[in-house]
Design an enzyme around this catalytic site. Structure first.
Site, PDB file in Angstrom:
ATOM      1  N   LYS A   1       0.865  -1.182   0.000  1.00  0.00           N
ATOM      2  CA  LYS A   1       0.000   0.000   0.000  1.00  0.00           C
ATOM      3  C   LYS A   1       0.905   1.237   0.000  1.00  0.00           C
ATOM      4  O   LYS A   1       1.543   1.562   0.993  1.00  0.00           O
ATOM      5  CB  LYS A   1      -0.913   0.014   1.231  1.00  0.00           C
ATOM      6  CG  LYS A   1      -1.888   1.192   1.248  1.00  0.00           C
ATOM      7  CD  LYS A   1      -1.517   2.100   2.388  1.00  0.00           C
ATOM      8  CE  LYS A   1      -2.194   3.414   2.471  1.00  0.00           C
ATOM      9  NZ  LYS A   1      -1.952   4.379   1.419  1.00  0.00           N
TER      10      LYS A   1
ATOM     11  N   GLU B   1      10.293   1.123  10.147  1.00  0.00           N
ATOM     12  CA  GLU B   1      11.265   2.189   9.856  1.00  0.00           C
ATOM     13  C   GLU B   1      10.535   3.499  10.104  1.00  0.00           C
ATOM     14  O   GLU B   1       9.667   3.875   9.315  1.00  0.00           O
ATOM     15  CB  GLU B   1      11.711   2.127   8.386  1.00  0.00           C
ATOM     16  CG  GLU B   1      12.453   0.890   7.985  1.00  0.00           C
ATOM     17  CD  GLU B   1      13.866   0.879   8.513  1.00  0.00           C
ATOM     18  OE1 GLU B   1      14.311   1.888   9.083  1.00  0.00           O
ATOM     19  OE2 GLU B   1      14.512  -0.158   8.361  1.00  0.00           O
TER      20      GLU B   1
ATOM     21  N   CYS C   1      13.768  10.934   6.518  1.00  0.00           N
ATOM     22  CA  CYS C   1      13.783  10.395   7.885  1.00  0.00           C
ATOM     23  C   CYS C   1      15.160  10.568   8.517  1.00  0.00           C
ATOM     24  O   CYS C   1      15.269  10.745   9.727  1.00  0.00           O
ATOM     25  CB  CYS C   1      13.388   8.930   7.881  1.00  0.00           C
ATOM     26  SG  CYS C   1      14.376   7.944   6.748  1.00  0.00           S
TER      27      CYS C   1
ATOM     28  N   GLU D   1      10.295  15.793  15.223  1.00  0.00           N
ATOM     29  CA  GLU D   1      10.659  15.639  13.803  1.00  0.00           C
ATOM     30  C   GLU D   1       9.785  16.563  12.960  1.00  0.00           C
ATOM     31  O   GLU D   1       8.561  16.384  12.893  1.00  0.00           O
ATOM     32  CB  GLU D   1      10.442  14.189  13.350  1.00  0.00           C
ATOM     33  CG  GLU D   1      10.848  13.987  11.908  1.00  0.00           C
ATOM     34  CD  GLU D   1      10.468  12.617  11.365  1.00  0.00           C
ATOM     35  OE1 GLU D   1       9.346  12.160  11.613  1.00  0.00           O
ATOM     36  OE2 GLU D   1      11.316  12.023  10.673  1.00  0.00           O
TER      37      GLU D   1
HETATM   38  P1  NAP Z   1       2.624   8.159   7.751  1.00  0.00           P
HETATM   39  O1  NAP Z   1       1.588   9.189   7.879  1.00  0.00           O
HETATM   40  O2  NAP Z   1       2.932   7.314   8.909  1.00  0.00           O
HETATM   41  O3  NAP Z   1       2.166   7.246   6.518  1.00  0.00           O
HETATM   42  C1  NAP Z   1       2.930   6.155   6.103  1.00  0.00           C
HETATM   43  C2  NAP Z   1       2.019   5.144   5.457  1.00  0.00           C
HETATM   44  O4  NAP Z   1       1.116   4.657   6.435  1.00  0.00           O
HETATM   45  C3  NAP Z   1       1.176   5.716   4.331  1.00  0.00           C
HETATM   46  O5  NAP Z   1       1.045   4.763   3.307  1.00  0.00           O
HETATM   47  C4  NAP Z   1      -0.140   5.946   5.024  1.00  0.00           C
HETATM   48  O6  NAP Z   1      -1.235   5.991   4.160  1.00  0.00           O
HETATM   49  C5  NAP Z   1      -0.207   4.750   5.923  1.00  0.00           C
HETATM   50  N1  NAP Z   1      -1.173   4.874   7.015  1.00  0.00           N
HETATM   51  C6  NAP Z   1      -1.726   5.989   7.539  1.00  0.00           C
HETATM   52  N2  NAP Z   1      -2.593   5.668   8.531  1.00  0.00           N
HETATM   53  C7  NAP Z   1      -2.581   4.335   8.632  1.00  0.00           C
HETATM   54  C8  NAP Z   1      -3.257   3.402   9.469  1.00  0.00           C
HETATM   55  N3  NAP Z   1      -4.119   3.786  10.412  1.00  0.00           N
HETATM   56  N4  NAP Z   1      -2.986   2.091   9.312  1.00  0.00           N
HETATM   57  C9  NAP Z   1      -2.106   1.667   8.385  1.00  0.00           C
HETATM   58  N5  NAP Z   1      -1.452   2.503   7.542  1.00  0.00           N
HETATM   59  C10 NAP Z   1      -1.676   3.817   7.675  1.00  0.00           C
HETATM   60  O7  NAP Z   1       4.008   8.760   7.277  1.00  0.00           O
HETATM   61  P2  NAP Z   1       4.288   9.757   6.086  1.00  0.00           P
HETATM   62  O8  NAP Z   1       3.776  11.094   6.466  1.00  0.00           O
HETATM   63  O9  NAP Z   1       3.804   9.164   4.811  1.00  0.00           O
HETATM   64  O10 NAP Z   1       5.878   9.744   6.032  1.00  0.00           O
HETATM   65  C11 NAP Z   1       6.647  10.542   6.839  1.00  0.00           C
HETATM   66  C12 NAP Z   1       7.186   9.770   8.012  1.00  0.00           C
HETATM   67  O11 NAP Z   1       7.859   8.603   7.556  1.00  0.00           O
HETATM   68  C13 NAP Z   1       8.204  10.541   8.814  1.00  0.00           C
HETATM   69  O12 NAP Z   1       8.000  10.343  10.174  1.00  0.00           O
HETATM   70  C14 NAP Z   1       9.514   9.918   8.390  1.00  0.00           C
HETATM   71  O13 NAP Z   1      10.555  10.061   9.304  1.00  0.00           O
HETATM   72  C15 NAP Z   1       9.126   8.507   8.202  1.00  0.00           C
HETATM   73  N6  NAP Z   1      10.102   7.824   7.346  1.00  0.00           N
HETATM   74  C16 NAP Z   1      10.945   6.907   7.907  1.00  0.00           C
HETATM   75  C17 NAP Z   1      11.907   6.284   7.131  1.00  0.00           C
HETATM   76  C18 NAP Z   1      12.865   5.271   7.701  1.00  0.00           C
HETATM   77  O14 NAP Z   1      13.430   4.495   6.935  1.00  0.00           O
HETATM   78  N7  NAP Z   1      13.091   5.240   8.996  1.00  0.00           N
HETATM   79  C19 NAP Z   1      12.008   6.610   5.790  1.00  0.00           C
HETATM   80  C20 NAP Z   1      11.140   7.556   5.264  1.00  0.00           C
HETATM   81  C21 NAP Z   1      10.182   8.145   6.054  1.00  0.00           C
HETATM   82  P3  NAP Z   1      -1.832   7.414   3.649  1.00  0.00           P
HETATM   83  O15 NAP Z   1      -0.793   7.999   2.801  1.00  0.00           O
HETATM   84  O16 NAP Z   1      -3.033   7.049   2.899  1.00  0.00           O
HETATM   85  O17 NAP Z   1      -2.107   8.226   4.877  1.00  0.00           O
END
Ligand code: NAP
Length: 500
Positions: free
Chosen positions: A196, A272, A307, A404
């Site tokens: 997804k 991650e 990240c 963050e």
């Molecule tokens: P996010 O809001 O957590 O979303 C990540 C994924 O989770 C998206 O596909 C999102 O779908 C989905 N999601 C949202 N609500 C959910 C739920 N209740 N159940 C299951 N899945 C759900 O994160 P983001 O804003 O896309 O990305 C930014 C974050 O990712 C930052 O915190 C960043 O640090 C972190 N990140 C970490 C790494 C690493 O390797 N450590 C790398 C890159 C990014 P939708 O898009 O439809 O909401």
């Protein structure tokens, strides 16, 4: 294999022409074909200009169930899980080659969906993604199981087996790279996988997955279900027939996934998550200008939506003013603008609400008393752009130092002793990346052991390749991607004890 090292498209007009010739994928990819589900769609707004560029299928739980069933059927049929590892290798390597051959189109999709500059998409994401696929492809038939000595009169085997159906949920900031940190590792082990992508960025992945079919990946082995995380992501995470979850995204959603796993079939979850990475600079850094250039890169690459962003610069007080001045100079060199222009080095933020959040955090930091030396909390005219922001005199316990922001906002701290540097670096609930700049080898080893982070870069930033794990600890997650260790979360150990 592509033979060029830069795109043949060198002007904005070249990329606009490609956009006019490219049809955008809007359906899901289930059982080897495009699938529109119930027909419901979500509009996809490009951060480039605010235009709706596609209406992407919006799945519901029944679509997820269909995708999981198809993945299970493919797995049990053995069409992928039981073929020779060499055959899996050939398909994955061919897939990587096809990504190379379609690099311009994939770079275009990344630029349109998330505002990533085409030059960055082409040179970074579309280098890393096929390389990762190729690396796991090449590894697929080179793995060994274990035969421990055991006791006389018995043969013991410890083998690794694929889990079955993996659920993967990915974010929008590196739509291709981060999906490919997961998909080829799961596939190389023989699993099926249901992915997804983030709501904002399904296009590049959908096109890449279509290419996997051309490479010979059997139908059902790789499914992509698009739609809202709260509907599609949670349905995958709660599904009783998904054997493992692999997630990259925010700490907040990562915690929810642990709950969903516990509420369903207690599937293992690898996470991650976010970061607040410290970048420590000593006066004896081998090249202070390179350190400053990389400090600027670390907070502004991908518009700070990274990240591993080096969002906490921890610099020795003797060099602070001169060093920060150099960082500011490098930040000011950015060409901020249209992601389709090959000259652009910094594009817009990925979506309007995120831009607003980042600027609100800048406003809070100003109100909290940090000293603003570059940028502002004002909205820029003409798009979702945020100029780089630098604060000095930052309290290590303040929100600016702890939260963050996921934008180009740098907090500068100073230290006098190694102990102080480590104390500031470790003053975080996260533990993802970190960097140390010094010519003193002993100090580099000493500090790299003391830093609480999954990755430590010495005299560089964000270096690495497929041979080393990528991941963090604490609130940055657990269960690294990449490297041979990246296979562990997609396999389970089996003991076979044979009396002879
Ligand atoms: P996010 O809001 O957590 O979303 C990540 C994924 O989770 C998206 O596909 C999102 O779908 C989905 N999601 C949202 N609500 C959910 C739920 N209740 N159940 C299951 N899945 C759900 O994160 P983001 O804003 O896309 O990305 C930014 C974050 O990712 C930052 O915190 C960043 O640090 C972190 N990140 C970490 C790494 C690493 O390797 N450590 C790398 C890159 C990014 P939708 O898009 O439809 O909401």
């Amino acid at each position: 294999m592509t033979t060029t090292t830069t795109s043949a498209l060198t002007t904005l007009q070249d990329w606009l022409d490609l956009r006019d010739q490219t049809s955008l994928p809007e359906a899901m990819w289930i059982d080897g074909t495009w699938d529109r589900g119930s027909g419901k769609t979500l509009p996809l707004t490009s951060p480039r200009d605010g235009a709706v560029i596609a209406n992407v299928a919006s799945a519901d739980a029944s679509d997820v169930d269909r995708a999981v069933r198809g993945a299970r059927q493919a797995f049990e049929s053995g069409v992928w899980s039981r073929i020779e590892p060499r055959e899996r290798a050939d398909v994955l390597i061919k897939w990587a080659d096809l990504l190379d051959q379609n690099r311009d189109e994939l770079a275009l999709l990344l630029a349109l969906e998330m505002g990533k500059p085409v030059s960055v998409a082409w040179n970074v994401e579309l280098r890393t993604a096929p390389n990762t696929i190729r690396w796991y492809g090449e590894l697929a038939d080179k793995l060994y199981d274990e035969a421990p000595r055991g006791r006389n009169g018995a043969v013991a085997l410890v083998t690794r087996e694929p889990l079955g159906v993996v659920g993967a949920i990915t974010p929008w900031n590196f739509p291709m790279t981060l999906a490919m940190f997961k998909i080829p590792a799961a596939l190389a082990s023989g699993n099926s996988i249901v992915v997804k992508p983030a709501t904002q960025t399904p296009l590049s992945l959908l096109r890449a997955v279509e290419l996997s079919a051309e490479a010979g990946l059997p139908a059902g082995v790789l499914q992509v279900v698009t739609g809202n995380g709260s509907v599609v992501g949670s349905a995958i995470a709660l599904h009783h027939d998904v054997d493992a979850l692999t997630f990259t995204g925010s700490t907040e959603i990562g915690k929810k996934l642990l709950t969903y796993a516990g509420e369903s079939n207690a599937k293992p979850v690898s996470l991650e998550l976010g970061g607040k990475s410290p970048n420590i600079v000593f006066p004896d850094a081998p090249d202070l200008d390179e350190a400053a250039r990389m400090a600027a890169w670390a907070i502004s690459f991908n518009s700070g939506q990274m990240c591993t962003a080096g969002s906490r610069l921890v610099v020795h007080e003797d060099i602070r003013d001169a060093f920060v001045a150099r960082v500011v100079t490098h930040l000011e060199e950015h060409v901020i603008g249209d992601p389709l222009d090959p000259a652009t080095t910094m594009g817009p933020m990925a979506y309007a609400a995120h831009r607003d959040d980042v600027l609100a955090e800048v406003g809070k930091a100003i109100a909290d008393g940090a000293t603003l030396v570059l940028g502002s909390d004002e909205k820029r005219e003409g798009g979702l752009y945020v100029n780089p922001v630098v604060f000095t005199d930052v309290d290590p316990d303040s929100r600016l130092a702890q939260h963050e922001i996921f934008g180009p906002v740098l907090a500068v701290h100073t230290f006098r002793t190694e102990e102080e540097a480590i104390e500031i670096a470790n003053n975080s609930d996260f533990g993802l990346g970190s960097a140390i700049w010094t010519s003193d080898l002993s100090r580099a080893h000493r500090l790299s052991r003391q830093i609480k982070a999954g990755m430590v870069w010495v005299n560089c930033y964000e270096e690495g390749d497929s041979s080393v794990p990528f991941g963090g600890r604490n609130l940055s997650g657990h269960g690294a991607d990449r490297s041979v260790h990246g296979l562990e979360k997609y396999t389970t150990l089996k003991t076979t004890w044979i009396e002879i």
